[in-house]
Design an enzyme around this catalytic site. Structure first.
Site: not given
Length: 371
Positions: A69, A131
């Site tokens: 991400d 994350e």
């Protein structure tokens, strides 16, 4: 292709995106290299997944891990399309090029060098979700007890310097609820902003106490920090403020306990609320992430120091390393790129970092999975 596949994770649902497109690309490439690939959908969220790809026999070898991400971006602040990888002046530009989609091609390039080699211990490639927001992907790995490896490298941008410690972090929302009334008479209400002023003063005082009580010279900022990040309150200057919300960020050094710090904050602010007869609600923005530290003389740290030619150090930013430690791995943070470029407009990865990173990972794979 990874940069051109958006995978923003954000605490705001309006900006949060799936990472499945990135997972699918990685799965295809890893299967083409001969890996056994498993997608792990996150419980209760079919739009998010982790990936675990394994090469070689069962056992405990080496894991290389990164997150899929990115943070959101303001495209108006970029001088180019953030979702189109572009090379210019020995830099690769794009959202996530540095933090940290760029780590996956580096890892894949190292794996390709072993196309005709038989692994005697497994190599595991891990890709996680979220994350940049909740760390839900890494949390799910830890809860699942997988993967298992002897050692793990988290490929965050460290400028190819091994990192053996980082601070933990905790973000809290503090909401105060008073009562409104006409501003011409303060007795007509209970001003939440007045109470928030006292709350902020108490937090600033506590910040000083923490800095005096805890210190670790291994960090550039050697003390824990407490940041008053954002404040929202009221609706009109001629109304007594009924509600106020403050969000804070705490960065704790190794050895500090999030639970103890949270308990102290609850007690101190609760006393202020009781004294002022005002409602208070303190909640985590998302679950805290523990600090991380592995022995500076550990095998993986020393090996990466030797291979990179750089001494190990510490950083203030958080990573998924604590969750890999929970799984029993010696864990070190090491990857191409500079954290100074992360979360910035015109984010880039220096191309000069790529070949050395591939060489180090190649040598590491050889030592842990072949030799």
């Amino acid at each position: 292709m990874l940069v051109s596949t958006p995978s923003v994770s954000c605490t705001s649902e309006s900006q949060d995106q799936s990472n499945l497109g990135v997972i699918d690309h990685l799965a295809t490439w890893l299967e083409d290299l001969g890996g056994t690939v498993e997608r792990m959908l996150l419980p209760g969220n079919a739009a998010k997944a982790n990936l675990i790809a394994t090469f070689g026999p069962p056992g405990e070898g080496l894991a290389l891990s990164g997150h899929t991400d990115t943070v959101p971006c303001d495209e108006g602040r970029w001088s180019r399309d953030p979702f189109a990888l572009a090379e210019s002046e020995d830099r690769l530009y794009g959202l996530g090029a540095c933090d940290m989609k760029g780590f996956f091609p580096v890892a894949l390039a190292a794996v390709k060098r072993f196309a005709d080699t038989e692994f005697v211990r497994p190599l595991t490639i891990v890709a996680t979700s979220d994350e940049e927001s909740s760390m839900a992907g890494a949390r799910y790995l830890a809860e699942s007890g997988r993967p298992k490896a002897r050692a793990a490298v988290i490929g965050e941008p460290t400028g190819l310097r091994p990192i053996h410690a980082h601070k933990g972090f905790m973000m809290l929302s503090i909401k105060l609820k008073g009562s409104s009334g006409h501003s011409s008479n303060p007795d007509l209400g209970n001003n939440a902003l007045d109470a928030m002023h006292a709350v902020m003063g108490e937090l600033i005082a506590y910040r000083g106490e923490l800095a005096a009580a805890y210190r670790n010279p291994a960090f550039e900022v050697p003390t824990p920090t407490l940041n008053l990040g954002c404040l929202h309150a009221g609706d009109n200057p001629n109304r007594i403020c009924e509600g106020a919300e403050l969000q804070i960020d705490l960065r704790l050094i190794p050895g500090m306990d999030h639970g103890e710090v949270r308990g102290e904050i609850d007690a101190r602010l609760g006393a202020i609320a009781a004294e002022r007869d005002i409602g208070i609600d303190i909640a985590a923005v998302f679950p805290p992430v523990s600090s991380y530290e592995t022995p500076a003389d550990g095998e993986l740290v020393r090996t990466l120091e030797q291979l990179s030619g750089r001494p190990s150090g510490s950083v203030a930013f958080g990573t998924e390393a604590p969750f890999f430690q929970e799984l029993g791995m010696e864990t070190v943070i090491f990857g191409p790129g500079s954290i100074d470029q992360a979360h910035q407009p015109d984010e880039y990865l220096e191309t000069s970092n790529i070949r050395p990173a591939v060489d180090v990972l190649t040598e590491l794979i050889g030592r842990y999975c072949v030799a």
